[in-house]
Write an enzyme that holds these catalytic residues in place. Structure first.
Site, PDB file in Angstrom:
ATOM      1  CG  HIS A 195       0.802   7.192   9.539  1.00  0.00           C
ATOM      2  ND1 HIS A 195       0.604   7.200   8.172  1.00  0.00           N
ATOM      3  CD2 HIS A 195       0.011   6.212  10.028  1.00  0.00           C
ATOM      4  CE1 HIS A 195      -0.268   6.256   7.854  1.00  0.00           C
ATOM      5  NE2 HIS A 195      -0.653   5.636   8.961  1.00  0.00           N
ATOM      6  CG  MET A 233      -8.577   3.413  12.779  1.00  0.00           C
ATOM      7  SD  MET A 233      -7.969   2.088  13.827  1.00  0.00           S
ATOM      8  CE  MET A 233      -6.224   2.170  13.476  1.00  0.00           C
ATOM      9  CG  HIS A 252      -3.905   5.275   6.980  1.00  0.00           C
ATOM     10  ND1 HIS A 252      -3.290   4.150   7.513  1.00  0.00           N
ATOM     11  CD2 HIS A 252      -4.697   4.822   5.979  1.00  0.00           C
ATOM     12  CE1 HIS A 252      -3.700   3.085   6.853  1.00  0.00           C
ATOM     13  NE2 HIS A 252      -4.555   3.466   5.926  1.00  0.00           N
ATOM     14  CG  MET A 284      -7.402   2.747   7.975  1.00  0.00           C
ATOM     15  SD  MET A 284      -6.379   2.022   9.254  1.00  0.00           S
ATOM     16  CE  MET A 284      -5.702   3.511   9.933  1.00  0.00           C
ATOM     17  CG  MET A 314      -2.594  -0.583   4.531  1.00  0.00           C
ATOM     18  SD  MET A 314      -3.408  -0.288   6.095  1.00  0.00           S
ATOM     19  CE  MET A 314      -2.294  -0.829   7.334  1.00  0.00           C
ATOM     20  CG  ASP A 338       0.492   2.050   7.917  1.00  0.00           C
ATOM     21  OD1 ASP A 338       1.030   1.794   9.008  1.00  0.00           O
ATOM     22  OD2 ASP A 338      -0.615   2.628   7.823  1.00  0.00           O
TER      23      ASP A 338
HETATM   24  C1  DX5 Z   1      -2.691   0.104  11.373  1.00  0.00           C
HETATM   25  C2  DX5 Z   1      -2.265   1.515  11.107  1.00  0.00           C
HETATM   26  C3  DX5 Z   1      -0.827   1.726  11.293  1.00  0.00           C
HETATM   27  C4  DX5 Z   1      -0.292   1.483  12.677  1.00  0.00           C
HETATM   28  C5  DX5 Z   1       1.100   0.922  12.512  1.00  0.00           C
HETATM   29  O1  DX5 Z   1      -3.988  -0.062  10.937  1.00  0.00           O
HETATM   30  O2  DX5 Z   1      -2.592   1.905   9.791  1.00  0.00           O
HETATM   31  O3  DX5 Z   1      -0.432   3.022  10.855  1.00  0.00           O
HETATM   32  O4  DX5 Z   1      -0.246   2.632  13.481  1.00  0.00           O
HETATM   33  O5  DX5 Z   1       1.563   0.454  13.736  1.00  0.00           O
HETATM   34  P1  DX5 Z   1       2.792  -0.567  13.784  1.00  0.00           P
HETATM   35  O6  DX5 Z   1       3.943   0.122  13.128  1.00  0.00           O
HETATM   36  O7  DX5 Z   1       2.993  -0.806  15.248  1.00  0.00           O
HETATM   37  O8  DX5 Z   1       2.387  -1.801  13.044  1.00  0.00           O
HETATM   38 ZN    ZN Z   2      -1.741   3.838   9.164  1.00  0.00          ZN
END
Ligand code: DX5
Ligand code: ZN
Length: 231
Positions: free
Chosen positions: A38, A42, A71, A73, A142, A180
């Site tokens: 994954h 960002m 992913h 964001m 999420m 997630d």
């Molecule tokens: C957060 C991300 C996640 C993050 C999860 O915004 O989308 O994918 O890497 O990390 P953990 O599992 O530590 O919450």
């Molecule tokens: Zn993520």
């Protein structure tokens, strides 16, 4: 074990890996049985944090054959789908709260021949993905506010996972339900029981103990949760 025709998969999130030794982290995760990776992109607008872009996805691609779950964001996923596809992303996951029109994102993904997922923040209702559920390969729920790893799982999102499971089962559509944020040995059981099939693990994969041990425990948790789910 599987749910809704989908195998239960663990996807370590590279955001929690050591960026200075990413190749080693990928190799160790693969040896530990990671099913996919994954990658959290960002842009500092959609979320306050900035992480990485297509160049890093391409670098990861050159080190693994496992599926890359990207992913996004970011405010304008539509503008960047092609770049992340070319970088080697297998599934491109956009946020329905972003500025791009979901219908256009789905069209573009189809043009590019890439699998597509739609993500919803903890406060976004499931109804935001329902109109185009039949065109998705993945729904990402999420369980923390997007932007950072290591946050606490919010059980309030589990009803959305259950609804997604019901809707997909009703039509036999084999899309993944991805969960997630804050997945641990404990919360993985709850998420699997609710119907998730794709488990993003950041800190729980890379922090605390060797990844082999961490993934073994997480795997046992998702199997336990799925076994509890009566379907
Ligand atoms: C957060 C991300 C996640 C993050 C999860 O915004 O989308 O994918 O890497 O990390 P953990 O599992 O530590 O919450
Ligand atoms: Zn993520």
């Amino acid at each position: 074990m599987s749910q809704g025709g989908r195998r239960l998969r663990l996807a370590p999130s590279l955001l929690s890996a050591d960026f200075a030794a990413l190749g080693d982290a990928i190799e160790a995760a693969e040896a530990a049985g990671a099913d996919a990776f994954h990658l959290d992109v960002m842009d500092g607008h959609f979320v306050p944090n900035i992480s990485f872009g297509p160049a890093l996805v391409a670098a990861v691609r050159s080190r693994t054959k496992r599926p890359l779950d990207v992913h996004l964001m970011i405010e304008e996923p539509l503008r960047y789908l092609e770049a992340f596809r070319k970088a080697g992303g297998d599934t491109l996951v956009f946020h329905v709260e972003s500025r791009s029109d979901p219908a256009e994102v789905l069209r573009e993904a189809r043009r590019l021949g890439v699998a597509v997922g739609a993500a919803i923040r903890p406060n976004t209702p499931f109804s935001a993905v329902e109109p185009f559920l039949d065109r998705l390969d993945q729904v990402l729920v999420m369980s923390v506010h997007p932007g950072f790893s290591g946050q606490k799982f919010s059980p309030d999102v589990l009803p959305k996972v259950r609804t997604a499971r019901e809707r997909l089962d009703a039509t036999g559509q084999p899309a993944d339900i991805s969960i997630d944020g804050g997945i641990t040995e404990e919360t993985a059981v709850e998420a699997a029981e609710a119907g998730a099939t794709f488990f993003v693990c950041g800190n729980s994969a890379f922090v605390g103990a060797p990844i082999g041990e961490n993934l073994r425990r997480l795997r046992a948790s998702v199997e336990k949760g799925a076994a509890r789910a009566v379907r």
